[in-house]
Design a protein around this motif. Sequence first.
Motif, mmCIF file in Angstrom:
data_model
loop_
_atom_site.group_PDB
_atom_site.id
_atom_site.type_symbol
_atom_site.label_atom_id
_atom_site.label_comp_id
_atom_site.label_asym_id
_atom_site.label_seq_id
_atom_site.Cartn_x
_atom_site.Cartn_y
_atom_site.Cartn_z
ATOM 1 N N ARG A 70 0.723 -1.066 -0.160
ATOM 2 C CA ARG A 70 0.243 0.002 -0.075
ATOM 3 C C ARG A 70 0.909 1.229 -0.049
ATOM 4 N NH1 ARG A 70 -2.778 3.225 3.379
ATOM 5 N NH2 ARG A 70 -1.565 2.588 5.320
ATOM 6 N N HIS A 71 1.983 1.110 0.745
ATOM 7 C CA HIS A 71 2.965 2.346 0.784
ATOM 8 C C HIS A 71 3.625 2.647 -0.531
ATOM 9 C CE1 HIS A 71 3.555 1.781 5.427
ATOM 10 N NE2 HIS A 71 2.450 2.045 5.204
ATOM 11 N N ASP A 120 2.632 17.523 5.753
ATOM 12 C CA ASP A 120 2.575 16.984 4.357
ATOM 13 C C ASP A 120 3.219 18.032 3.518
ATOM 14 O OD1 ASP A 120 -0.921 16.041 5.013
ATOM 15 O OD2 ASP A 120 0.956 14.807 4.885
ATOM 16 N N GLN B 129 0.245 5.142 -0.472
ATOM 17 C CA GLN B 129 -0.470 5.806 0.370
ATOM 18 C C GLN B 129 0.129 5.781 1.819
ATOM 19 O OE1 GLN B 129 -4.233 4.021 0.266
ATOM 20 N NE2 GLN B 129 -5.039 5.703 -1.158
ATOM 21 N N TRP B 130 0.787 6.643 2.222
ATOM 22 C CA TRP B 130 1.121 6.545 3.789
ATOM 23 C C TRP B 130 1.109 8.087 4.345
ATOM 24 C CZ3 TRP B 130 5.721 9.710 3.517
ATOM 25 C CH2 TRP B 130 6.448 9.991 2.424
#
Lengths: 265, 130
Positions: A70-71, A120, B129-130
């Motif tokens: 997923r990462h 972010d 995604q992270w």
Amino acid sequence: MVAPAVLEIAGDALVFSIPDRSGLARLRISVVRTERRKKCVLRELPSDVGRLPLRHVDDYAAKLPSEWIRHGGVFLPLERGSSFRVELTSDLMNGFISFPFAVRIGLGKICAATGEPWRDTFEREPKQNYFVVGPDPVRVDGFPTRYQVQVRQFVAEPLGEGRTVEERIADRAPVGGLQIEAAPLGEDALDEYMCDPDYYDFDVSSDQNTEVYYSRIELGAAKGVPICGGHAVDPFELADWDFARARRCFVHFLSDAEWESTTAG
Amino acid sequence: MDQAKSTPSHCKSEEFGAYLRERREDLRRDGDRRWSLRRVADEAGLQPSYLSRIERRKEAPPSEEKIRRLAEILGEDPDVLLGIAGRVSSDVREIIAKRPRLFAQLIREIRDLPDHAVIRIVREVRDGQW
């Protein structure tokens, strides 16, 4: 049309590159295993043991945790208790000038520049949360301490034992690993930089105000002894960087034994 | 890139039907009715009789959208199934159309390269995604 950035594995490094009118601008990011210091020797940096190999997680998807898939990103071997550093090098374009890059680094999503939870975006205030790479290689050996030219060495520790920095300061499930985001300098600022690159100061500054961290982190810790560190204040404005062409990567850590069994065959 | 399911060197639309049937029958080998022609047709939004004619090569392959749906149902790579049907995915066509000379030249130059060399050209680190 501005050419997009490319992030790929080349040898034992992540390479972030953009075609530029002056040539190929290229940033190499390596993870280097280092000597684990037992006591503080401030004027002498830990010696290198070797660069760590990298593999795409997608190539071993059947053997890796679904969370890693997923990462996205890559993974490398790192043994518990070992120390390491991150090296950032900007190659010379056309043999005479290095292209500047801004690079954010996190360990378990704890910023290596500020010692605070990962955010972010690239930020200058209240603290600069990124490293600036200019003509000389930048080494990131650990988390900042209260002394501007000291860091606490990264040391590998497994998650789930409460010893990691992220487990001690972040209110969330730990993620581990190393997080990287790199951005090139924008075209306008690059024009000015190319006219007089010597004008820009990339030296480590003593003006940074940093916090002390004593905790360990999964496969990247700060319980190590203090060593020389610190990073340069950005000689450019925040708006000078081309964040639209930034690229990110999650670097996962696997023990040596698991690396052998995962990547064999 | 899945080496085991690489596109055959000659992609004729009549092979699409045979491939589809073979794949469906493989999945049905254990008597699993999920892969009956009727069930697959229903899932894909096709008339069973139409799917039967496709499999028996009496009809041309269906639309790209239906081929993609069949690929999803049968666990196939959609680009591979489209290739067998003699088609190129519409998003790939769009990419080529933006720089037709460049891509035509590129494809001709790499046509005989081994897989690992072709993958080297486009291999980038994927961010998730992270």
